[in-house]
Design a protein around this motif. Structure first.
Motif, PDB file in Angstrom:
ATOM      1  N   ALA A 159     -12.572  71.856  51.044  1.00 43.51           N
ATOM      2  CA  ALA A 159     -11.193  71.810  51.543  1.00 43.51           C
ATOM      3  C   ALA A 159     -10.193  72.347  50.530  1.00 43.51           C
ATOM      4  O   ALA A 159      -9.295  73.125  50.874  1.00 43.51           O
ATOM      5  CB  ALA A 159     -10.828  70.382  51.940  1.00 43.51           C
ATOM      6  N   ALA A 160     -10.323  71.924  49.264  1.00 44.22           N
ATOM      7  CA  ALA A 160      -9.378  72.378  48.236  1.00 44.22           C
ATOM      8  C   ALA A 160      -9.469  73.886  48.036  1.00 44.22           C
ATOM      9  O   ALA A 160      -8.447  74.556  47.852  1.00 44.22           O
ATOM     10  CB  ALA A 160      -9.633  71.643  46.921  1.00 44.22           C
ATOM     11  N   SER A 161     -10.670  74.433  48.087  1.00 46.92           N
ATOM     12  CA  SER A 161     -10.859  75.884  47.931  1.00 46.92           C
ATOM     13  C   SER A 161     -10.182  76.629  49.071  1.00 46.92           C
ATOM     14  O   SER A 161      -9.515  77.648  48.847  1.00 46.92           O
ATOM     15  CB  SER A 161     -12.352  76.227  47.901  1.00 46.92           C
ATOM     16  OG  SER A 161     -13.005  75.554  46.855  1.00 46.92           O
ATOM     17  N   PHE A 162     -10.359  76.134  50.290  1.00 47.89           N
ATOM     18  CA  PHE A 162      -9.739  76.760  51.453  1.00 47.89           C
ATOM     19  C   PHE A 162      -8.211  76.699  51.329  1.00 47.89           C
ATOM     20  O   PHE A 162      -7.513  77.694  51.566  1.00 47.89           O
ATOM     21  CB  PHE A 162     -10.196  76.049  52.732  1.00 47.89           C
ATOM     22  CG  PHE A 162      -9.724  76.694  54.002  1.00 47.89           C
ATOM     23  CD1 PHE A 162     -10.400  77.776  54.543  1.00 47.89           C
ATOM     24  CD2 PHE A 162      -8.615  76.210  54.684  1.00 47.89           C
ATOM     25  CE1 PHE A 162      -9.971  78.375  55.726  1.00 47.89           C
ATOM     26  CE2 PHE A 162      -8.176  76.793  55.869  1.00 47.89           C
ATOM     27  CZ  PHE A 162      -8.859  77.882  56.387  1.00 47.89           C
ATOM     28  N   ALA A 163      -7.691  75.542  50.946  1.00 44.82           N
ATOM     29  CA  ALA A 163      -6.238  75.372  50.818  1.00 44.82           C
ATOM     30  C   ALA A 163      -5.655  76.260  49.723  1.00 44.82           C
ATOM     31  O   ALA A 163      -4.639  76.940  49.932  1.00 44.82           O
ATOM     32  CB  ALA A 163      -5.911  73.903  50.543  1.00 44.82           C
ATOM     33  N   HIS A 164      -6.296  76.283  48.567  1.00 48.55           N
ATOM     34  CA  HIS A 164      -5.781  77.066  47.436  1.00 48.55           C
ATOM     35  C   HIS A 164      -5.726  78.560  47.744  1.00 48.55           C
ATOM     36  O   HIS A 164      -4.884  79.287  47.207  1.00 48.55           O
ATOM     37  CB  HIS A 164      -6.634  76.819  46.185  1.00 48.55           C
ATOM     38  CG  HIS A 164      -6.480  75.436  45.637  1.00 48.55           C
ATOM     39  ND1 HIS A 164      -7.298  74.920  44.646  1.00 48.55           N
ATOM     40  CD2 HIS A 164      -5.587  74.450  45.930  1.00 48.55           C
ATOM     41  CE1 HIS A 164      -6.921  73.686  44.372  1.00 48.55           C
ATOM     42  NE2 HIS A 164      -5.889  73.381  45.137  1.00 48.55           N
TER      43      HIS A 164
END
Length: 311
Positions: A159-164
């Motif tokens: 999730a964090a990778s997608f958001a960043h």
């Protein structure tokens, strides 16, 4: 005399038990445990199997569930993650990259709403995130308002990778958070006809057929005409990996994946050297991208330097 013989027998039994227990404990402690998100485990297990053929006396195992909770010799991490486990001395070597694509359930209401669309980065941000700064007209935003976003919430989620990739924080996802492994995102989509999510390639594609899993569909993104099929349900995993390794696509999150480890453990260092020199050839088979040759060599040199220094 009988009492003396009985006493000796008991003492021998206790001593033998103690020696056996000590040996068992020593054998258990010689196992190196690897913590990894589920989408990376098949690759790690392949490494362990292949490495055991060259070093049969050294045992590595995947830590599953609560097994060996709180103590791992190797921890698979992402580039955007902060390593918080105090047992690690913040040594990380990267062995590849993973890519994340937007998805929904095949044949769902959400799939119908998004069918034929080619979403660019701005529209993907509208779809997935809460943001008061969007200046797009109300009509464009309303087309997404009934869709329910499912995002992962634990440390091993992508999730964090997608958001960043969209200059957002994972706390800005709209919709619902799903705890546990990212495979549960696929499960959530199967239960909600308006559900939309994202996932890493190994969780989107069937690794045997190399095609998108039957119950999923890839949401169309804005890419050049000549590579459109690679970002659709007609995609072949190997061809998609080649496209992503040859050039960045703004709408696709790509993150380095590596291993945090104890630098002082010689057996771990030798295993990592083998992984970087021999294990990365399995990356594509398990849905991961390779690093460029220069970065791979840098990682190998780091481990070799540590081994040399410890001799």
């Amino acid at each position: 005399m009988k009492r003396l013989a009985l006493t000796i027998a008991v003492l021998l039994s206790i001593n033998t038990s103690a020696i056996w227990a000590e040996g068992t404990s020593a054998n258990a402690s010689s196992v190196r445990y690897v913590k990894a998100p589920r989408f990376a485990r098949p690759l790690i297990e392949r490494w362990i199997t292949e490495y055991a053929k060259t070093q049969p006396g050294v045992e590595f195992q995947i830590a599953k569930g609560n097994q060996n909770q709180g103590h791992f010799d190797l921890n698979v991490v992402f580039d955007n993650q902060e390593v918080k486990n105090e047992d690690f001395s913040h040594n990380i070597v990267y062995f590849g990259e993973f890519a994340v694509l937007p998805i929904t359930a095949s044949g769902s209401e959400a799939a119908k709403v998004l069918e034929g669309k080619h979403l660019n980065s701005k529209k993907l941000k509208q779809l997935y995130f809460l943001n008061d700064d969007f200046d797009e007209d109300t009509k464009k935003i309303k087309q997404f308002e009934n869709l329910v976003i499912y995002s992962g919430s634990n440390a091993s989620s992508v999730a964090a990778s997608f958001a960043h990739n969209f200059s957002e924080e994972s706390s800005n996802f709209r919709g619902k958070r799903i705890s546990g492994d990212d495979l549960f995102l696929n499960t959530a989509l199967a239960k909600d006809p308006l559900g939309v999510s994202f996932n890493a390639l190994p969780n989107i594609f069937d690794l045997q057929s190399r095609h998108v899993r039957d119950n999923l569909t890839i949401i169309g993104i804005d890419v050049k005409k000549n590579i459109e099929d690679n970002f659709s349900d007609r995609a072949n995993l190997d061809e998609l990996i080649t496209v992503l390794e040859n050039g960045k696509v703004a709408e696709v999150a790509i993150e380095k994946i590596g291993i945090s480890y104890h630098q002082s453990d010689d057996a771990v260092n030798r295993f990592l050297q083998w992984v970087l020199e021999n294990g990365t050839k399995y990356n594509h088979e398990y849905g991961l991208l390779n690093l460029d040759n220069k970065l791979t060599q840098e990682q190998i040199n780091r481990v070799k330097t540590t081994l040399t220094a410890q001799k």
